[in-house]
Design an enzyme around this catalytic site. Structure first.
Site, short mmCIF file in Angstrom:
data_model
loop_
_atom_site.label_atom_id
_atom_site.label_comp_id
_atom_site.label_asym_id
_atom_site.label_seq_id
_atom_site.Cartn_x
_atom_site.Cartn_y
_atom_site.Cartn_z
N ASP A 1 14.95 -12.45 -0.61
CA ASP A 1 15.92 -12.00 0.40
C ASP A 1 15.36 -12.24 1.80
OD1 ASP A 1 17.46 -10.95 -1.68
OD2 ASP A 1 16.39 -9.03 -1.61
N GLU B 1 13.72 0.22 -8.28
CA GLU B 1 15.15 0.55 -8.19
C GLU B 1 15.60 1.18 -9.52
OE1 GLU B 1 17.01 -2.46 -4.90
OE2 GLU B 1 16.51 -3.40 -6.80
N LEU C 1 13.00 -0.17 2.26
CA LEU C 1 14.33 -0.04 2.86
C LEU C 1 15.34 -0.76 1.98
CD1 LEU C 1 15.33 1.53 5.28
CD2 LEU C 1 15.40 -0.60 6.55
N ASP C 2 15.92 0.00 1.06
CA ASP C 2 16.87 -0.59 0.13
C ASP C 2 18.27 -0.60 0.76
OD1 ASP C 2 17.14 -1.40 -2.82
OD2 ASP C 2 18.81 -0.03 -2.52
N ASP D 1 13.07 -4.01 7.62
CA ASP D 1 12.39 -4.16 6.32
C ASP D 1 10.88 -4.25 6.55
OD1 ASP D 1 14.53 -4.32 4.48
OD2 ASP D 1 14.84 -6.44 4.90
N ASP E 1 10.55 0.58 -2.74
CA ASP E 1 11.36 -0.34 -1.92
C ASP E 1 11.51 0.38 -0.60
OD1 ASP E 1 13.20 -1.89 -0.69
OD2 ASP E 1 14.60 -2.03 -2.36
N GLU F 1 8.64 -3.96 -2.67
CA GLU F 1 9.60 -5.06 -2.78
C GLU F 1 9.26 -6.18 -1.81
OE1 GLU F 1 13.54 -4.92 -1.21
OE2 GLU F 1 14.24 -6.37 -2.66
N GLU F 2 8.67 -5.81 -0.69
CA GLU F 2 8.43 -6.79 0.37
C GLU F 2 7.15 -7.60 0.18
OE1 GLU F 2 10.82 -7.38 2.39
OE2 GLU F 2 12.01 -5.65 1.80
P1 FDP Z 1 20.64 -5.06 -0.61
O1 FDP Z 1 20.84 -6.38 -1.29
O2 FDP Z 1 21.51 -4.88 0.60
O3 FDP Z 1 19.19 -4.72 -0.32
O4 FDP Z 1 19.01 -4.39 -4.43
C1 FDP Z 1 19.39 -4.13 -3.21
C2 FDP Z 1 20.85 -3.80 -2.98
O5 FDP Z 1 21.16 -3.92 -1.63
C3 FDP Z 1 21.23 -2.38 -3.44
O6 FDP Z 1 20.84 -1.38 -2.56
C4 FDP Z 1 22.72 -2.47 -3.57
O7 FDP Z 1 23.28 -1.50 -4.41
C5 FDP Z 1 22.89 -3.87 -4.09
O8 FDP Z 1 21.74 -4.62 -3.72
C6 FDP Z 1 24.09 -4.53 -3.52
O9 FDP Z 1 24.26 -5.77 -4.12
P2 FDP Z 1 25.61 -6.61 -3.95
O10 FDP Z 1 25.66 -7.04 -2.52
O11 FDP Z 1 25.42 -7.76 -4.88
O12 FDP Z 1 26.74 -5.74 -4.34
#
Ligand code: FDP
Length: 310
Positions: A34, A248, A86-87, A40, A84, A63-64
């Site tokens: 990502d 997660e 900043l999720d 982040d 993680d 995660e980073e």
């Molecule tokens: P993000 O990509 O914005 O970091 O795994 C991370 C996550 O967000 C979750 O927090 C979130 O529920 C999911 O991915 C969202 O994924 P989609 O954009 O594919 O729905």
């Protein structure tokens, strides 16, 4: 103490992001492919600093960071933390809630910690939690066997105040809500398509409501408090789903079970699996996630039987 300090510092950074020009990309790509946002990177540094210097940790997985971080011997303790920082970071720039997710284990190795100290089933987790940076900053934490507890940050005190002990999902499953990225539905298997279809068409009864923030912490938090189910299932394109096991899937499954809910992968690697039973082979591995009240998680698993898929 180190985790809550890092959550406070991250909360402050999120609150000041607009003023301190912390919105936007940092220009790098993280371990999971990502684009890294400035927040982040900053929140990751905050957590690594706090956990490395607290004297309690031996290995960190973030995660980073592509590789595990081994705490220098003179600062090392006996805990292993996956986090993680900043999720939900795709929500940062539009000021929608984000969160930190973490799981804590005790290392097994007698001497120096190794990566095997973190590549374990979720049943070995001692403590898991998340901190939501939303309208208020809220830390939800569970020490195994001691229930789930909610703390809200009082910004005037700079302290987390205990607001609810032994949080349980609503009796009977609570509100009828499903939470998933339905844009992926074309690639779902027949059971996931089938159960979501049934929730939308209840033959005259009010349909389930769809609610999806797109920040796992916020969607899980709502599920714990209101009921319903959160899903990020495997699909034809992503056989392991999207979410990461260690920071997660596992921590959220642990909290959900401690709060009286259920946590499954649904169909994963040819069988139905309880989420906490899987054993990751690499630190950034993914798994499908179906978590929430027992009523709805069991309905998903039942649908695999109805469709003759297990
Ligand atoms: P993000 O990509 O914005 O970091 O795994 C991370 C996550 O967000 C979750 O927090 C979130 O529920 C999911 O991915 C969202 O994924 P989609 O954009 O594919 O729905």
């Amino acid at each position: 103490m180190a985790l809550q300090l890092a959550c406070k510092a991250t909360s402050r950074a999120c609150n000041k992001a607009g003023i301190a020009m912390l919105f936007g990309l940092a220009g790098e790509v993280n371990s999971t492919g990502d684009d890294q946002k400035k927040l982040d990177v900053l929140s990751n540094e905050i957590f690594i600093d706090a956990l490395t210097n607290c004297g309690a940790c031996a290995v960190l997985v973030s995660e980073e960071n592509e590789d595990p971080i081994f705490v220098p011997e003179d600062k090392a303790g006996r805990f292993v933390v996956a986090f993680d920082p900043l999720d939900g970071s795709s929500n940062i720039d539009c000021n929608v809630s984000t969160g930190t997710i973490f799981a804590v284990y005790e290392k097994k190795s007698e001497k120096n910690a190794t990566v095997s100290d973190i590549l374990r089933t979720g049943n070995d987790i001692l403590v898991a939690g998340y901190c939501m940076y939303g309208a208020a900053t809220e830390l939800v934490i569970s020490f195994k066997g001691h229930g789930v507890h909610r703390f809200t940050l009082d910004p005037s005190l700079g302290e987390f105040v205990h607001i609810q002990a032994h949080v349980q999902l609503p009796e009977g499953g609570g509100k009828k809500i499903y939470s998933c990225n339905e844009g992926n539905s074309r690639n779902w298997d027949a059971a996931i398509k089938g159960i979501i279809g049934k929730w939308k068409d209840r033959h005259g009864d009010k349909p389930y409501a769809a609610r999806y923030v797109g920040s796992m912490v916020s969607d899980v938090h709502r599920t714990i408090l209101y009921g319903g189910v959160y899903l990020y299932p495997a699909d034809a394109k992503s056989k392991h789903g999207k979410l990461r096991v260690l920071y997660e899937g596992f921590p959220m499954a642990f909290i959900m079970e401690q709060a009286g809910g259920a946590a499954s992968c649904g169909m994963f690697k040819g069988k139905i699996q309880r989420l906490l039973d899987i054993v990751p082979e690499t630190i950034h591995e993914k798994c499908p996630v179906v978590i929430g009240c027992k009523r709805d998680v069991e309905a998903v698993l039942e649908e695999y039987k109805i469709q003759g898929l297990c």
